[in-house]
Enzyme design. Structure first.
Site, PDB file in Angstrom:
ATOM      1  N   ASP A 162     -17.076 -48.797 -35.166  1.00 41.58           N
ATOM      2  CA  ASP A 162     -18.241 -48.887 -34.288  1.00 41.58           C
ATOM      3  C   ASP A 162     -19.259 -49.836 -34.906  1.00 41.58           C
ATOM      4  O   ASP A 162     -19.921 -49.507 -35.883  1.00 41.58           O
ATOM      5  CB  ASP A 162     -18.839 -47.490 -34.106  1.00 41.58           C
ATOM      6  N   HIS A 191     -21.840 -50.589 -33.334  1.00 43.17           N
ATOM      7  CA  HIS A 191     -23.052 -49.867 -32.926  1.00 43.17           C
ATOM      8  C   HIS A 191     -24.162 -50.804 -32.450  1.00 43.17           C
ATOM      9  O   HIS A 191     -25.325 -50.435 -32.430  1.00 43.17           O
ATOM     10  CB  HIS A 191     -23.551 -48.999 -34.094  1.00 43.17           C
ATOM     11  N   GLU A 217     -16.068 -51.349 -31.463  1.00 45.22           N
ATOM     12  CA  GLU A 217     -16.961 -50.825 -30.426  1.00 45.22           C
ATOM     13  C   GLU A 217     -18.336 -51.466 -30.516  1.00 45.22           C
ATOM     14  O   GLU A 217     -18.885 -51.627 -31.605  1.00 45.22           O
ATOM     15  CB  GLU A 217     -17.080 -49.306 -30.580  1.00 45.22           C
ATOM     16  N   GLU A 273     -21.275 -47.056 -23.649  1.00 43.17           N
ATOM     17  CA  GLU A 273     -22.211 -45.933 -23.704  1.00 43.17           C
ATOM     18  C   GLU A 273     -23.597 -46.308 -23.204  1.00 43.17           C
ATOM     19  O   GLU A 273     -24.364 -45.457 -22.775  1.00 43.17           O
ATOM     20  CB  GLU A 273     -22.311 -45.382 -25.129  1.00 43.17           C
ATOM     21  N   HIS A 311     -17.240 -42.133 -24.052  1.00 41.99           N
ATOM     22  CA  HIS A 311     -18.135 -41.853 -25.171  1.00 41.99           C
ATOM     23  C   HIS A 311     -18.591 -40.408 -25.061  1.00 41.99           C
ATOM     24  O   HIS A 311     -18.978 -39.954 -23.996  1.00 41.99           O
ATOM     25  CB  HIS A 311     -19.331 -42.812 -25.059  1.00 41.99           C
TER      26      HIS A 311
END
Length: 383
Positions: free
Chosen positions: A181, A183, A207, A233, A283
């Site tokens: 991730d 992020h 991700e 997400e 998610h």
């Protein structure tokens, strides 16, 4: 048929927001409207929706959804869509309970009997990943996700990425697939470098390699790597998703059922994704109600790939004893065997909420505050 009598919401530890809807015949359903770090905003939105929707027919889920979305004028976004998600999930749970059926049966029936899952290791500043990976393996997981990096400057030293590659290699040596991730922490110069450095080690996916608003950068990055790109997400509706599908810049779509308008909208998003040969991997580092809703969708969605589980994720352990095995009467539904959780077989969402525990914790639960990083020069960095 029955009119909505009450809509209640409950802020509970560690950072979740549950919704309960009861109709005039005392049928009930549970939903989850969690928006991490913004509970008070969603609660305010729910207050307005309670005034608006008490008295509506509880079975007319799509009519209520369309009214909430289209008559709001200022529509979409994380707050409105999270509040709507909590109500939508609760109405689906209520309807399927009233009919004494598992929810996925109302959505077309099962296309699988168990759900592939992954969990988290490493925390916001990933470390001690070998021991954590071994623990997850013993718990039955065969895939995990971890943050790819700590906080990173806009243009940082290439050395800042070396530990990311090493952590990936360590976890794979344990026998786990690993999703990394980013992020949205990395900006384009560092994201391109890290994707290239990771490619020989075959992560399951990367991700949010860039924040979702950088759709042109994600399109560019997708042309530079063979690693599957996942995000979603921070996309809250099918209208947010469609640009990425049209650009063919992502391989895995990760809408959050508690952020994107609930079961009704995630089903539409999944169908759109299938038409572009994009997998669905919702998610969900959230609570047991959101996870159960994801599991019901996974049971009946052909292009579903893998489900995130927040079991002992760092956000939960930092807050104390509360985790996805709390607030439900049978925690064994989350048992993992060889990377899978058995499909939920009970009526409604397939879980029974421990309402006594929910109400008790909600009396004193404080809202979870957003986190953030600051660089050594005092500048604000992406979290």
């Amino acid at each position: 048929m029955g009119k909505i009598k009450t809509i209640e919401y409950f802020r509970v530890l560690p950072r979740w927001l549950f919704v309960k809807i009861t109709d005039e015949h005392d049928n009930y359903g549970w939903g989850e409207a969690t928006l991490e770090g913004h509970s008070q905003a969603v609660e305010g939105c729910l207050d307005a929706m309670i005034q608006r929707f008490v008295g509506y027919e509880a079975d007319n889920i799509e009519y209520l959804w369309q009214t909430a979305h289209r008559h709001s004028f200022y529509r979409g976004g994380p707050v409105l869509m999270s509040a709507l998600a909590g109500i939508d999930i609760a109405l689906w749970d209520l309807l399927s309970r009233r009919l004494n059926l598992p929810l996925h049966v109302l959505l077309g029936g099962a296309v699988r009997n168990k759900i592939k899952v992954y969990s988290w290791i490493g925390g916001d500043r990933p470390r001690d990943v070998e021991a954590a990976a071994k623990e997850r393996y013993e718990q039955g997981f065969r895939a995990i996700k971890m943050n790819a990096t700590e906080d990173i400057d806009w243009l940082d030293s290439p050395k800042a990425l070396e530990t990311s590659v090493e952590r990936c290699k360590i976890v794979k040596a344990v026998g786990l697939d690993v999703g990394l991730d980013f992020h949205g922490r990395l900006h384009k110069p560092m994201a391109k470098r890290l994707a290239k450095a990771l490619e020989p080690h075959h992560p399951l996916f990367i991700e949010e390699p860039l924040l979702s608003e950088h759709y042109e950068g994600i399109k560019q990055l997708s042309r530079l790597t063979t690693i599957p790109i996942a995000l979603g997400e921070r996309l809250y509706s099918r209208w947010d998703v469609k640009r990425f599908l049209h650009d063919t810049s992502i391989d895995i779509l990760q809408p959050d059922i508690s952020h994107c308008g609930g079961i009704s909208e995630i089903r539409r998003i999944a169908s759109m994704a299938e038409a572009y040969d994009v997998a669905l991997a919702p998610h969900c580092p959230l609570g047991p109600i959101a996870l159960a809703a994801c599991m019901q969708v996974a049971m009946c969605t052909p292009n579903f790939a893998i489900q995130e589980m927040g079991l002992t994720i760092h956000y939960n352990t930092e807050a104390g004893a509360y985790d996805i095995k709390n607030y439900i009467k049978d925690p064994s539904v989350w048992d993992v065997t060889e990377g899978y959780v058995e499909g939920l077989k009970g009526v409604g969402l397939g879980i029974e909420v421990d309402e006594e525990e929910v109400r008790k914790v909600a009396r004193t639960a404080n809202a979870w505050a957003p986190k953030g990083f600051v660089g050594p020069d005092g500048s604000i960095r992406e979290w």
